[in-house]
Design a protein around this motif. Sequence first.
Motif, short mmCIF file in Angstrom:
data_model
loop_
_atom_site.label_atom_id
_atom_site.label_comp_id
_atom_site.label_asym_id
_atom_site.label_seq_id
_atom_site.Cartn_x
_atom_site.Cartn_y
_atom_site.Cartn_z
N UNK A 194 -36.15 52.96 32.01
CA UNK A 194 -35.46 51.82 31.40
C UNK A 194 -36.41 50.65 31.22
N UNK A 195 -37.17 50.34 32.26
CA UNK A 195 -38.12 49.23 32.19
C UNK A 195 -39.18 49.48 31.12
N UNK A 247 -29.01 47.40 25.12
CA UNK A 247 -28.95 48.39 24.04
C UNK A 247 -28.99 49.82 24.58
N UNK A 248 -28.16 50.68 24.01
CA UNK A 248 -28.11 52.08 24.45
C UNK A 248 -29.45 52.77 24.25
N UNK A 249 -30.25 52.30 23.28
CA UNK A 249 -31.54 52.94 23.01
C UNK A 249 -32.51 52.82 24.18
N UNK A 250 -32.24 51.91 25.11
CA UNK A 250 -33.11 51.75 26.27
C UNK A 250 -32.88 52.82 27.33
N UNK A 251 -31.75 53.50 27.23
CA UNK A 251 -31.35 54.41 28.31
C UNK A 251 -31.60 55.86 27.92
N UNK A 302 -26.48 35.98 34.10
CA UNK A 302 -25.24 36.65 34.53
C UNK A 302 -24.68 37.56 33.46
N UNK A 303 -24.99 37.25 32.21
CA UNK A 303 -24.49 38.08 31.11
C UNK A 303 -25.36 39.31 30.87
N UNK A 304 -26.50 39.36 31.54
CA UNK A 304 -27.44 40.48 31.35
C UNK A 304 -27.08 41.59 32.33
N UNK A 305 -26.29 42.53 31.86
CA UNK A 305 -25.88 43.68 32.66
C UNK A 305 -26.27 44.95 31.92
N UNK A 306 -26.22 46.06 32.60
CA UNK A 306 -26.54 47.32 31.93
C UNK A 306 -25.60 47.58 30.77
N UNK A 335 -34.09 40.47 35.22
CA UNK A 335 -34.72 39.24 34.75
C UNK A 335 -35.56 39.49 33.50
N UNK A 336 -36.26 40.63 33.48
CA UNK A 336 -37.07 40.97 32.32
C UNK A 336 -36.17 41.23 31.10
N UNK A 337 -35.06 41.91 31.33
CA UNK A 337 -34.11 42.16 30.24
C UNK A 337 -33.56 40.85 29.69
#
Length: 199
Positions: free
Chosen positions: A185-186, A162-166, A154-158, A143-145
């Motif tokens: 990640x958070x 952005x790859x920079x978050x991981x 529904x479109x907010x998946x891992x 939800x925060x993402x």
Amino acid sequence: MAGPAVYGSGVGRPEIYVSTDVETDGPIPGPHSMLSFGSAAFLADGTLVGTFAVNLVTLPDAEGYPDTMAWWETQPEAWAACRADQEDPQSAMVRYRDWLEGLPGKPVFVGYPAAFDFMFVYWYLIRFAERSPFSHSALDIKSFAMAVLGTDYRATTKRSMPRRWFGSAPHTHVALDDAIEQGALFCAMLAERATESLR
């Protein structure tokens, strides 16, 4: 004239983001058991200030849900990890409650998905430790993402994040490993939101 004090408001205390992951043998607590859980406590700047992890004895009269147990058969290493050194839920949840209350700030539950993980942790805290230091609310990473990215839920998946978050930590289905991974990640999302707000 000052208003009444609000119990548990956390005013003047920093928020501690307690990223938590659970492993279970079914979809709901009570009929099924929480097998293990891990929590990683982060400051907003991403500093890891403490961890807690425990494997639990299953609940009396509870049993594994067939679909969940079939999935566990595909994860033998994670299953072995969550069944080692089991502790009685009563003592474990009291220790966990005390650990949360000893953190250097107000604990905020963070989960992915929070609805599932918090359901088990809250149920176990109330059942075995009589109270929840989280109160009865939780922060959901997805939800925060959604809010940070401006995307539909529904479109907010891992895959869409952005790859920079991981970081480089793998998702192992070992509770503490996954709690640390998801907490980092958070915190990356928090940092990006703070940067954007300064522009």
